[in-house]
Design an enzyme around this catalytic site. Structure first.
Site, mmCIF file in Angstrom:
data_model
loop_
_atom_site.group_PDB
_atom_site.id
_atom_site.type_symbol
_atom_site.label_atom_id
_atom_site.label_comp_id
_atom_site.label_asym_id
_atom_site.label_seq_id
_atom_site.Cartn_x
_atom_site.Cartn_y
_atom_site.Cartn_z
ATOM 1 N NE ARG A 165 -28.777 -13.932 -2.361
ATOM 2 C CZ ARG A 165 -28.057 -13.534 -1.099
ATOM 3 N NH1 ARG A 165 -27.087 -13.788 -1.432
ATOM 4 N NH2 ARG A 165 -27.784 -13.505 0.462
ATOM 5 C CB SER A 237 -35.207 -13.938 -0.430
ATOM 6 O OG SER A 237 -35.674 -13.436 1.050
ATOM 7 C CD GLU A 334 -32.322 -14.292 -4.056
ATOM 8 O OE1 GLU A 334 -31.942 -15.739 -3.368
ATOM 9 O OE2 GLU A 334 -32.451 -13.519 -2.884
#
Length: 353
Positions: A165, A237, A334
């Site tokens: 990520r 998410s 995130e």
């Protein structure tokens, strides 16, 4: 196309009502001179600049006191060489629609990444991933405009510095690169990837497993577990799956033997943030108009369409603190937090830094 005091509610999947002092909708590369002139003027006024894609990974914590560049560049080109399908895709293309298009044309390799919200230009920034596959696995290069000097550049896969990520676009090139297109290479000798999560029910060693089957399975799984942002405001998410040492993972397993964990490089283990949150009994937890989704604890939602940014912030902080208290694991969000001056983070917002 310059708009003043423009609402951003339609441009973020949380459907949080915020405004941008200036909004520029970047729809064609021929607009580049106009855009660069606007960027120069904005910088001269010491105003912040934000490049916005689909808004599917963004929480606006307040109105934005600067220029928002909404990337809407379109175009998909699919060619091939002897061994690979070669894709060049404009940054404004919808990611899931691209996955659908490749499957329909018999070009396989993106199926595990179906139904990930957002646009193509966001894929390298976040190095999107799901079910054992990441964007870095098929990326050849990324084209971008340097907002500092207006020059155009191409970065190779290696130069993008992809990690979990993460990428150089969140590091050295953060707030500097406006991605215009990405190039991908998908081998004609397709290999199924079914060893992660709920896809383990499919046997990738069987010749009968197809890319379409994986695509359908991923769509079914994500549709059942993740709310449609067109119906319920959310950013997918909310937290990253934490990476911990193998030693610490074993300590946790001694108390929680059924805890999901996935081996990583360097004697590290990836934990499932959704499972950690669920074990804290937080599904359905509400703060104002924000809530933890009942089917997937990793997702925070705008439950009634009236949640404020502060509701989401307070709920995220509560979830983070509960997981820290129970597991001694610190969750990182995130989702990108954007305040009036640009990107910030949960810790700073809560402490009003």
């Amino acid at each position: 196309m310059i708009e003043k005091n423009s609402s951003l509610k339609a441009f973020n999947s949380f459907s949080i009502n915020a405004k941008a002092e200036l909004l520029f909708r970047f729809q064609n590369l021929s607009q580049q001179p106009e855009l660069l002139a606007l960027i120069k003027k904005t910088k001269a006024q010491n105003k912040p600049i934000l490049v916005l894609g689909g808004g599917s990974n963004t929480l606006f914590c307040s109105d934005f006191d600067g220029l928002v560049i909404k990337v809407e560049l379109m175009g998909v080109d699919i060619t091939q060489d002897q061994d690979n399908h070669l894709l060049t895709v404009a940054a404004g293309e919808n990611w899931h629609q691209l996955v659908e298009k490749t499957i329909e044309q018999g070009v396989y390799g993106l199926e595990n990444l179906a139904l990930i919200p957002g646009i193509v230009g966001a894929a390298p920034v976040q190095n999107i991933g799901a079910y054992g596959v990441e964007f870095k696995d098929m990326c050849s290069s990324v084209d971008y405009i340097d907002l500092e000097d207006g020059t155009s550049h191409t970065l190779s896969n290696e130069d993008c510095l992809f990690a979990y990520r993460d990428s150089t676009f969140k590091g050295k090139l953060k707030d500097r690169a406006l991605i215009t297109s990405v190039s991908m290479k998908l081998p004609k000798q397709w290999q199924a990837h079914c060893r992660y999560g709920l896809l383990q029910g499919l046997d990738e060693t069987e010749s009968t497993v197809s890319a379409q089957q994986i695509f359908d399975s991923v769509c079914t799984i994500r549709s059942e577990k993740l709310p449609d942002p067109n119906v319920i405001g959310n950013a997918g998410s909310f937290f990253k799956n934490p990476i911990v040492s193998e030693q610490f993972c074993q300590q946790l397993l001694s108390h929680h033997p059924d805890m999901p964990h996935y081996p990583q490089e360097g004697q590290m283990e990836k934990l499932a943030a959704g499972w950690l949150i669920d074990q804290c009994g937080l599904k359905g937890k509400k703060v104002g108009g924000a809530a933890v989704h009942m089917q997937q604890a990793l997702v925070l939602i705008n439950d009634n369409g009236k949640a404020t940014a502060q509701d989401v912030i307070d709920l995220a902080w509560f979830v983070r603190e509960q997981v820290l208290l129970k597991f001694a694991v610190l969750l990182e969000h995130e989702v990108r937090f954007i305040d009036q001056d640009g990107e910030t983070n949960l810790q700073k917002v809560v402490n009003n830094v």
